[in-house]
Motif scaffolding. Structure first.
Motif, PDB file in Angstrom:
ATOM      1  N   TRP A  26       0.802  -1.228   0.000  1.00  0.00           N
ATOM      2  CA  TRP A  26       0.000   0.000   0.000  1.00  0.00           C
ATOM      3  C   TRP A  26       0.833   1.275   0.000  1.00  0.00           C
ATOM      4  CZ3 TRP A  26      -5.196  -0.054   3.121  1.00  0.00           C
ATOM      5  CH2 TRP A  26      -6.032  -1.006   2.549  1.00  0.00           C
ATOM      6  N   ARG A  27       2.152   1.130   0.122  1.00  0.00           N
ATOM      7  CA  ARG A  27       2.982   2.327   0.167  1.00  0.00           C
ATOM      8  C   ARG A  27       2.943   3.014  -1.191  1.00  0.00           C
ATOM      9  NH1 ARG A  27       8.708   1.693  -0.148  1.00  0.00           N
ATOM     10  NH2 ARG A  27       7.984  -0.428  -0.331  1.00  0.00           N
ATOM     11  N   ALA A  28       2.682   4.293  -1.175  1.00  0.00           N
ATOM     12  CA  ALA A  28       2.587   5.031  -2.434  1.00  0.00           C
ATOM     13  C   ALA A  28       3.987   5.238  -3.007  1.00  0.00           C
ATOM     14  CB  ALA A  28       1.920   6.367  -2.197  1.00  0.00           C
ATOM     15  N   ASP A  29       4.162   4.764  -4.208  1.00  0.00           N
ATOM     16  CA  ASP A  29       5.450   4.957  -4.874  1.00  0.00           C
ATOM     17  C   ASP A  29       5.181   5.832  -6.091  1.00  0.00           C
ATOM     18  OD1 ASP A  29       8.033   4.749  -5.816  1.00  0.00           O
ATOM     19  OD2 ASP A  29       7.609   2.884  -6.877  1.00  0.00           O
ATOM     20  N   ASP A  30       4.998   7.118  -5.843  1.00  0.00           N
ATOM     21  CA  ASP A  30       4.549   7.982  -6.937  1.00  0.00           C
ATOM     22  C   ASP A  30       5.453   9.186  -7.172  1.00  0.00           C
ATOM     23  OD1 ASP A  30       3.992   9.293  -4.673  1.00  0.00           O
ATOM     24  OD2 ASP A  30       1.897   9.710  -5.107  1.00  0.00           O
ATOM     25  N   GLU A  31       6.658   9.163  -6.559  1.00  0.00           N
ATOM     26  CA  GLU A  31       7.570  10.275  -6.781  1.00  0.00           C
ATOM     27  C   GLU A  31       8.045  10.275  -8.240  1.00  0.00           C
ATOM     28  OE1 GLU A  31       9.138  12.434  -3.946  1.00  0.00           O
ATOM     29  OE2 GLU A  31       7.011  11.971  -3.635  1.00  0.00           O
ATOM     30  N   ALA A  32       7.894  11.413  -8.869  1.00  0.00           N
ATOM     31  CA  ALA A  32       8.318  11.500 -10.266  1.00  0.00           C
ATOM     32  C   ALA A  32       9.829  11.623 -10.340  1.00  0.00           C
ATOM     33  CB  ALA A  32       7.662  12.706 -10.917  1.00  0.00           C
ATOM     34  N   ARG A  33      10.408  11.171 -11.476  1.00  0.00           N
ATOM     35  CA  ARG A  33      11.851  11.252 -11.635  1.00  0.00           C
ATOM     36  C   ARG A  33      12.271  12.181 -12.775  1.00  0.00           C
ATOM     37  NH1 ARG A  33      11.535   7.048  -8.452  1.00  0.00           N
ATOM     38  NH2 ARG A  33      10.278   5.486  -9.457  1.00  0.00           N
ATOM     39  N   GLU A  34      11.396  12.302 -13.751  1.00  0.00           N
ATOM     40  CA  GLU A  34      11.755  13.139 -14.900  1.00  0.00           C
ATOM     41  C   GLU A  34      10.589  14.043 -15.279  1.00  0.00           C
ATOM     42  OE1 GLU A  34      12.751   9.931 -17.533  1.00  0.00           O
ATOM     43  OE2 GLU A  34      14.855  10.493 -17.507  1.00  0.00           O
ATOM     44  N   VAL A  35      10.923  15.102 -15.967  1.00  0.00           N
ATOM     45  CA  VAL A  35       9.861  15.988 -16.437  1.00  0.00           C
ATOM     46  C   VAL A  35       9.967  16.096 -17.958  1.00  0.00           C
ATOM     47  CG1 VAL A  35      11.247  18.068 -16.006  1.00  0.00           C
ATOM     48  CG2 VAL A  35       8.775  18.260 -16.232  1.00  0.00           C
ATOM     49  N   GLU A  36       8.809  16.042 -18.571  1.00  0.00           N
ATOM     50  CA  GLU A  36       8.759  16.140 -20.024  1.00  0.00           C
ATOM     51  C   GLU A  36       8.132  17.497 -20.344  1.00  0.00           C
ATOM     52  OE1 GLU A  36       6.092  13.281 -21.646  1.00  0.00           O
ATOM     53  OE2 GLU A  36       7.010  13.351 -23.635  1.00  0.00           O
ATOM     54  N   ILE A  37       8.839  18.292 -21.105  1.00  0.00           N
ATOM     55  CA  ILE A  37       8.297  19.604 -21.473  1.00  0.00           C
ATOM     56  C   ILE A  37       7.837  19.527 -22.923  1.00  0.00           C
ATOM     57  CG2 ILE A  37       8.820  22.063 -21.735  1.00  0.00           C
ATOM     58  CD1 ILE A  37      10.979  21.642 -19.542  1.00  0.00           C
ATOM     59  N   ILE A  38       6.579  19.811 -23.109  1.00  0.00           N
ATOM     60  CA  ILE A  38       6.010  19.682 -24.450  1.00  0.00           C
ATOM     61  C   ILE A  38       5.689  21.084 -24.976  1.00  0.00           C
ATOM     62  CG2 ILE A  38       4.169  18.615 -25.813  1.00  0.00           C
ATOM     63  CD1 ILE A  38       3.807  16.754 -23.256  1.00  0.00           C
ATOM     64  N   GLY A  89       1.352  25.750  -9.172  1.00  0.00           N
ATOM     65  CA  GLY A  89       2.448  25.576  -8.213  1.00  0.00           C
ATOM     66  C   GLY A  89       3.344  24.373  -8.525  1.00  0.00           C
ATOM     67  N   TRP A  90       4.044  23.918  -7.488  1.00  0.00           N
ATOM     68  CA  TRP A  90       4.992  22.808  -7.647  1.00  0.00           C
ATOM     69  C   TRP A  90       4.263  21.502  -7.932  1.00  0.00           C
ATOM     70  CZ3 TRP A  90       9.868  23.800  -8.329  1.00  0.00           C
ATOM     71  CH2 TRP A  90      10.480  24.899  -7.699  1.00  0.00           C
ATOM     72  N   GLN A  91       4.865  20.691  -8.804  1.00  0.00           N
ATOM     73  CA  GLN A  91       4.326  19.362  -9.110  1.00  0.00           C
ATOM     74  C   GLN A  91       5.415  18.338  -8.794  1.00  0.00           C
ATOM     75  OE1 GLN A  91       1.154  19.168 -10.149  1.00  0.00           O
ATOM     76  NE2 GLN A  91       1.067  21.413 -10.144  1.00  0.00           N
ATOM     77  N   ASN A  92       5.037  17.252  -8.121  1.00  0.00           N
ATOM     78  CA  ASN A  92       6.075  16.248  -7.838  1.00  0.00           C
ATOM     79  C   ASN A  92       5.629  14.797  -7.963  1.00  0.00           C
ATOM     80  OD1 ASN A  92       4.462  16.246  -5.665  1.00  0.00           O
ATOM     81  ND2 ASN A  92       6.055  16.635  -4.135  1.00  0.00           N
ATOM     82  N   HIS A  93       4.388  14.553  -8.406  1.00  0.00           N
ATOM     83  CA  HIS A  93       3.930  13.164  -8.541  1.00  0.00           C
ATOM     84  C   HIS A  93       3.987  12.710  -9.993  1.00  0.00           C
ATOM     85  CE1 HIS A  93       2.632  13.149  -4.444  1.00  0.00           C
ATOM     86  NE2 HIS A  93       1.882  14.216  -4.633  1.00  0.00           N
ATOM     87  N   GLY A  94       4.330  11.448 -10.189  1.00  0.00           N
ATOM     88  CA  GLY A  94       4.320  10.882 -11.525  1.00  0.00           C
ATOM     89  C   GLY A  94       2.924  11.026 -12.123  1.00  0.00           C
ATOM     90  N   GLY A  95       2.845  11.466 -13.367  1.00  0.00           N
ATOM     91  CA  GLY A  95       1.547  11.632 -14.009  1.00  0.00           C
ATOM     92  C   GLY A  95       0.978  13.036 -13.860  1.00  0.00           C
TER      93      GLY A  95
END
Lengths: 121, 180
Positions: A26-38, A89-95
């Motif tokens: 159940w541990r949330a593993d949703d920290e994003a690692r990369e950012v895609e700029i479109i 504001g700041w975004q830090n979750h995958g997706g």
């Protein structure tokens, strides 16, 4: 009720096993690692989220300023009227997804387990 | 030629306790459950009591008869429900067997009926989950419900353990004589 020594061990092991299942599954593993700029819906840049930098991206209206810092990303300024992108504001979750539609610049965070399969605007 | 079967005392005892377990099994199948797969499993109390009084082989007879006849009465014989119930019963009996072997190794500090109930319940649930995951719904999302299922198994196992211990204490002599 009297529990023997073996009973106590069994009880503790079973409780630990169950607890570890919660921890493991159940541990949330949703920290994003990369950012895609479109930009303009076609040009894609993929950047490491942990490489701190500030960049300006030229869109349809002008320059959008994007900041990447410690696994997060945000719009600092954008030439649009509404500034929804800046106020997100700041975004830090995958997706996570932030878009400045008038300027056709958007940020899409990748990595971790996505919270959403797809987002429709 | 006339074939005559005379049931010995153990047969009669097994039949009596199996009937009791089947009754509980069938009544329990009428209970609504918030999540499919979670149920109290009170019938296992009978298996445990028979194990304490008559040993492993009588207990496995009662357990397997309960699953087969119970499913015939409820109408799930050879259905997926039966497969789950049967495999759960087999593995929880294996668990009982191992616990029995373990208890024979040590004179003191044995696993009591309370531990047996918890271990059997957890083994039963884990087996059912494994079979559902491997054969019926092999989808990763199913794993999200595993902690909840195992918690339910732990809680109901403990409740059954307490009940089994109380009943065992109060009726030890009667259970031994087979007059349930």
């Amino acid at each position: 009720m009297r529990l023997t020594w073996a009973d106590k061990v069994v009880l503790i092991l079973c409780v630990l096993l169950t607890a570890s299942l919660y921890w493991g599954l159940w541990r949330a593993d949703d920290e994003a690692r990369e950012v895609e700029i479109i930009v303009d819906g076609e040009k894609n840049y993929i950047l490491d989220l942990f490489e701190n930098k500030r960049l300006s991206v030229k869109g349809k209206l002008g320059e959008s300023v994007i900041e990447i810092k410690d696994g997060q990303a945000r719009f600092i300024s954008s030439p649009c009227n509404t500034s929804f992108c800046v106020r997100s504001g700041w975004q830090n979750h995958g997706g996570d997804f932030v878009a400045c539609l008038p300027n056709s610049v958007s940020l899409h965070l990748v990595g971790g387990s996505k919270l959403y399969d797809a987002i429709n605007f | 030629m006339l074939l005559k079967i005379t049931p010995d005392r153990e047969d009669v005892v097994i039949a009596r306790f199996a009937a009791l377990a089947i009754g509980i099994h069938v009544l329990e199948s009428l209970l609504p459950s918030p999540v499919p797969g979670i149920k109290p499993g009170f019938a296992n109390i009978i298996t445990l009591l028979v194990f304490m009084a008559y040993g492993f082989s009588a207990a496995s007879w009662v357990s397997i008869l309960r699953v087969v006849v119970g499913s015939l009465i409820v109408g799930t014989f050879l259905s997926p429900t039966f497969v789950l119930s049967f495999s759960g019963a087999i593995v929880s009996l294996l668990m009982l067997y191992w616990c029995d072997r373990f208890n024979r190794l040590f004179a003191v500090d044995k696993l009591s009926i309370f531990s047996l109930a918890i271990l059997m319940s957890m083994a039963h649930m884990a087996t059912q989950f494994l079979i559902v995951y491997v054969f019926f719904i092999p989808h990763k999302a199913l794993l999200d419900i595993l902690p909840v299922m195992m918690t339910a198994a732990l809680v109901f196992g403990a409740i059954n353990g307490v009940i089994a211990r109380k009943v065992h204490k109060a009726h030890e002599v009667r259970i031994k004589s087979g007059t349930s």
